[in-house]
Motif scaffolding. Structure first.
Motif, PDB file in Angstrom:
ATOM      1  N   ASP A 130       0.827  -1.209   0.000  1.00  0.00           N
ATOM      2  CA  ASP A 130       0.000   0.000   0.000  1.00  0.00           C
ATOM      3  C   ASP A 130       0.862   1.260   0.000  1.00  0.00           C
ATOM      4  O   ASP A 130       0.618   2.203  -0.762  1.00  0.00           O
ATOM      5  N   LEU A 144      -6.698   5.961  -4.225  1.00  0.00           N
ATOM      6  CA  LEU A 144      -6.191   4.855  -3.410  1.00  0.00           C
ATOM      7  C   LEU A 144      -6.358   5.167  -1.930  1.00  0.00           C
ATOM      8  O   LEU A 144      -6.798   4.309  -1.152  1.00  0.00           O
ATOM      9  N   HIS A 187      -8.722   3.167   0.727  1.00  0.00           N
ATOM     10  CA  HIS A 187      -8.162   2.566   1.930  1.00  0.00           C
ATOM     11  C   HIS A 187      -8.929   3.023   3.172  1.00  0.00           C
ATOM     12  O   HIS A 187      -9.294   2.205   4.029  1.00  0.00           O
ATOM     13  N   LYS A 233      -9.359  -0.396  -4.429  1.00  0.00           N
ATOM     14  CA  LYS A 233      -7.971  -0.533  -3.994  1.00  0.00           C
ATOM     15  C   LYS A 233      -7.270  -1.680  -4.714  1.00  0.00           C
ATOM     16  O   LYS A 233      -6.140  -1.540  -5.203  1.00  0.00           O
TER      17      LYS A 233
END
Length: 249
Positions: free
Chosen positions: A153, A171, A175, A183
């Motif tokens: 990530d 993104l 999240h 994602k």
């Protein structure tokens, strides 16, 4: 750096004698606090005689607590066989950074299941922290070579920052909001970029470890007796990174 700041501040304490503020005494006091103090859960650190003699264990047997008067209590949290040592966790239960234990306490915990991935980011933003940038979460697993999701990530978030800031924000929002589908789609679209970045990082750390090993092998162990322990630590990290390299393919 922390000792230097402590030493400078110590010189401004008027009620201490010059002998008490000397360099040797200051180092002794600083090391005592760093290696024997417990976080009481509120951010304050306390030194409790006898309790500070417990050794570290990956699986702690003892939990430390305090009452309102500051009295310290040590209670077992699981069955302990007669004659077995009583152990606490020096890391608050986080057993994923053996480098910390070596640097602060001078020993290597080879039972740690994982190690910090060594991706160092100076002054990480709130977004990076939210994405999972934390030493206890950015992990490489020693036995399997698996990489924690937080590593992927954080790498992808950084990459998107230099490619497409709209996707970077997408993104982040995915999240935060638990939007797994969005994602995952972004991870799949940019897998080659994140994979290459991770490959490069692993190769750089392995190169640095090899260079460090060459340097250490030329040193006199009689003059630097901690070298064997440092080499064991570096080998632990190297084996972990080699496992990740093999897993990445």
């Amino acid at each position: 750096a922390r000792f230097t700041q402590f030493y400078r501040a110590l010189q401004d304490v008027d009620f201490l004698s010059s002998q008490s503020k000397g360099n040797d005494v200051a180092k002794w006091a600083f090391n005592i606090v760093c290696t024997r103090a417990f976080d009481d859960g509120s951010g304050d650190y306390k030194i409790a005689p006898m309790a500070d003699m417990f050794n570290h264990g990956t699986e702690a047997d003892i939990q430390i607590s305090y009452d309102q008067e500051g009295n310290c209590y040590a209670q077992t949290i699981r069955d302990v066989p007669a004659g077995a040592p009583l152990q606490i966790s020096y890391t608050g239960g986080d057993n994923t950074n053996p480098s910390f234990l070596l640097a602060r306490y001078g020993f290597l915990d080879e039972t740690s299941p994982a190690s910090f991935c060594k991706i160092m980011i100076a002054n990480p933003t709130k977004q990076l922290l939210d994405m999972g940038y934390d030493y206890s979460r950015m992990l490489f697993y020693k036995d399997t070579g698996e990489v924690s999701p937080e590593v992927w990530d954080v790498l992808l978030y950084q990459i998107l920052g230099s490619i497409n800031t709209e996707y970077q924000e997408a993104l982040y929002q995915a999240h935060i909001n638990g939007d797994y589908q969005t994602k995952q789609a972004l991870h799949e679209n940019y897998f080659s970029e994140t994979s290459n970045a991770l490959h490069n990082h692993v190769d750089i750390i392995l190169f640095q470890l090899n260079e460090l090993e060459r340097t250490l092998s030329s040193k006199n162990v009689d003059l630097l007796p901690r070298i064997p322990l440092i080499r064991r630590h570096n080998d632990f990290v190297k084996q972990t990174f080699m496992a990740v390299k093999a897993q990445l393919g």
